[in-house]
Design an enzyme around this catalytic site. Structure first.
Site, PDB file in Angstrom:
ATOM      1  CE  LYS A   1      93.465 -70.338 -70.738  1.00 60.51           C
ATOM      2  NZ  LYS A   1      93.330 -70.869 -69.195  1.00 60.51           N
TER       3      LYS A   1
ATOM      4  NE  ARG B   1      88.942 -67.189 -67.731  1.00 61.03           N
ATOM      5  CZ  ARG B   1      90.214 -67.282 -68.002  1.00 61.03           C
ATOM      6  NH1 ARG B   1      90.797 -66.469 -68.909  1.00 61.03           N
ATOM      7  NH2 ARG B   1      91.198 -67.972 -67.389  1.00 61.03           N
TER       8      ARG B   1
ATOM      9  NE  ARG C   1     100.030 -70.968 -62.457  1.00 63.56           N
ATOM     10  CZ  ARG C   1      98.884 -70.624 -63.615  1.00 63.56           C
ATOM     11  NH1 ARG C   1      99.156 -70.784 -64.931  1.00 63.56           N
ATOM     12  NH2 ARG C   1      97.627 -70.425 -63.209  1.00 63.56           N
TER      13      ARG C   1
ATOM     14  NE  ARG D   1      98.378 -66.734 -61.687  1.00 55.68           N
ATOM     15  CZ  ARG D   1      97.499 -67.248 -63.099  1.00 55.68           C
ATOM     16  NH1 ARG D   1      98.340 -67.435 -64.209  1.00 55.68           N
ATOM     17  NH2 ARG D   1      96.259 -67.340 -62.994  1.00 55.68           N
TER      18      ARG D   1
ATOM     19  NE  ARG E   1      92.510 -69.473 -61.319  1.00 56.75           N
ATOM     20  CZ  ARG E   1      93.801 -69.813 -61.399  1.00 56.75           C
ATOM     21  NH1 ARG E   1      94.442 -70.027 -60.327  1.00 56.75           N
ATOM     22  NH2 ARG E   1      94.282 -70.061 -62.472  1.00 56.75           N
TER      23      ARG E   1
HETATM   24  P1  ADP Z   1      94.281 -69.514 -66.017  1.00 56.04           P
HETATM   25  O1  ADP Z   1      94.054 -69.788 -67.380  1.00 56.04           O
HETATM   26  O2  ADP Z   1      95.464 -70.022 -65.189  1.00 56.04           O
HETATM   27  O3  ADP Z   1      92.762 -69.721 -65.266  1.00 56.04           O
HETATM   28  P2  ADP Z   1      94.410 -66.593 -66.556  1.00 56.04           P
HETATM   29  O4  ADP Z   1      95.761 -65.773 -66.542  1.00 56.04           O
HETATM   30  O5  ADP Z   1      93.986 -66.767 -68.003  1.00 56.04           O
HETATM   31  O6  ADP Z   1      94.407 -67.871 -65.619  1.00 56.04           O
HETATM   32  O7  ADP Z   1      93.487 -65.591 -66.098  1.00 56.04           O
HETATM   33  C1  ADP Z   1      93.552 -65.202 -64.656  1.00 56.04           C
HETATM   34  C2  ADP Z   1      92.307 -64.639 -64.216  1.00 56.04           C
HETATM   35  O8  ADP Z   1      91.847 -63.301 -64.893  1.00 56.04           O
HETATM   36  C3  ADP Z   1      90.858 -65.247 -64.368  1.00 56.04           C
HETATM   37  O9  ADP Z   1      90.659 -66.305 -63.232  1.00 56.04           O
HETATM   38  C4  ADP Z   1      89.998 -64.163 -64.380  1.00 56.04           C
HETATM   39  O10 ADP Z   1      89.743 -63.728 -62.894  1.00 56.04           O
HETATM   40  C5  ADP Z   1      90.631 -63.056 -64.959  1.00 56.04           C
HETATM   41  N1  ADP Z   1      90.332 -63.322 -66.574  1.00 56.04           N
HETATM   42  C6  ADP Z   1      91.135 -63.500 -67.428  1.00 56.04           C
HETATM   43  N2  ADP Z   1      90.321 -63.712 -68.534  1.00 56.04           N
HETATM   44  C7  ADP Z   1      89.243 -63.137 -68.399  1.00 56.04           C
HETATM   45  C8  ADP Z   1      87.878 -63.106 -69.154  1.00 56.04           C
HETATM   46  N3  ADP Z   1      87.923 -63.378 -70.514  1.00 56.04           N
HETATM   47  N4  ADP Z   1      86.781 -62.971 -68.618  1.00 56.04           N
HETATM   48  C9  ADP Z   1      86.706 -62.462 -67.337  1.00 56.04           C
HETATM   49  N5  ADP Z   1      87.779 -62.623 -66.592  1.00 56.04           N
HETATM   50  C10 ADP Z   1      88.891 -62.919 -66.989  1.00 56.04           C
END
Ligand code: ADP
Length: 192
Positions: free
Chosen positions: A13, A88, A127, A133, A144
């Site tokens: 993404k 989400r 990654r 991370r 996740r």
């Molecule tokens: P990835 O796409 O690799 O899962 P992101 O960088 O989009 O990771 O998000 C990392 C973390 O940030 C998520 O696993 C969550 O804990 C938190 N997070 C990000 N966006 C949201 C959201 N819209 N609602 C709740 N938690 C979020």
């Protein structure tokens, strides 16, 4: 153009969001990036969300929604935006629908990046080795994936029902996926 990009953890993404946002001249807004920046800077928000993110859990809806509302109120989002990683949860979907409707706005497209789950885990482990991370170790990755499958994947049906969903096969090189995605979004938005 007001767009979303959705996909499982590791679907690419963030990478594709930059290209898509650049192609339409809108800012890419990533909730994950906003949280990570706050954690790094040690802000109150960062302290509040650090443990949840490291465990692979979602940040509470009210916290996430108010951050998105603030960000979308900034001037650079007036002409459109691309949200990466939001919404989400169904609560966040409803929040965004209401938020946009209250301003007489609506979404134009929701890009869904589709990648085989086996490929996803491999990418996330790579990654982890490169970026370190805190949410990229194997147990957390599994968590996740579960949270995504339970809470986020079903949201795609909501957007499909609204005729907004643009499915994009996310396997292949970054360039291949980018070209495929841009062509699919163009086709979707031109025939509406
Ligand atoms: P990835 O796409 O690799 O899962 P992101 O960088 O989009 O990771 O998000 C990392 C973390 O940030 C998520 O696993 C969550 O804990 C938190 N997070 C990000 N966006 C949201 C959201 N819209 N609602 C709740 N938690 C979020």
């Amino acid at each position: 153009m007001r767009m979303l990009i959705m996909g499982a953890p590791g679907a690419g993404k963030g990478t594709q969001a930059s290209s898509l946002a650049a192609a339409y001249g809108v800012p890419a807004v990533s909730t994950g990036d906003i949280f990570r920046a706050n954690i790094k800077q040690g802000t109150a928000l960062g302290k509040r969300v650090q443990a949840l993110i490291s465990a692979g859990e979602y940040v509470p809806d009210d916290v996430t929604e108010s951050i998105v509302a603030d960000r979308l109120a900034e001037e650079d989002c007036a002409g459109g935006f691309l949200l990466d990683g939001f919404p989400r949860t169904m609560h966040q979907v409803r929040f965004l629908d209401r938020h946009l409707a209250s301003q007489g706005k609506r979404l134009d497209a929701v890009v869904s990046l589709l990648v085989d789950p086996e490929v996803l885990v491999g990418r996330l482990l790579d990654r982890a080795a490169q970026e370190g991370r805190s949410d990229d170790n194997e147990d957390v990755i599994r968590r996740r994936m579960e949270v995504y499958a339970g809470q986020t994947a079903p949201l795609l049906f909501h957007y499909q029902g609204k005729g907004l969903l643009v499915d994009v096969e996310g396997t292949g090189t970054v360039d291949e996926v980018r070209e495929r995605m841009l062509a699919a979004v163009e086709a979707h938005t031109s025939d509406r």
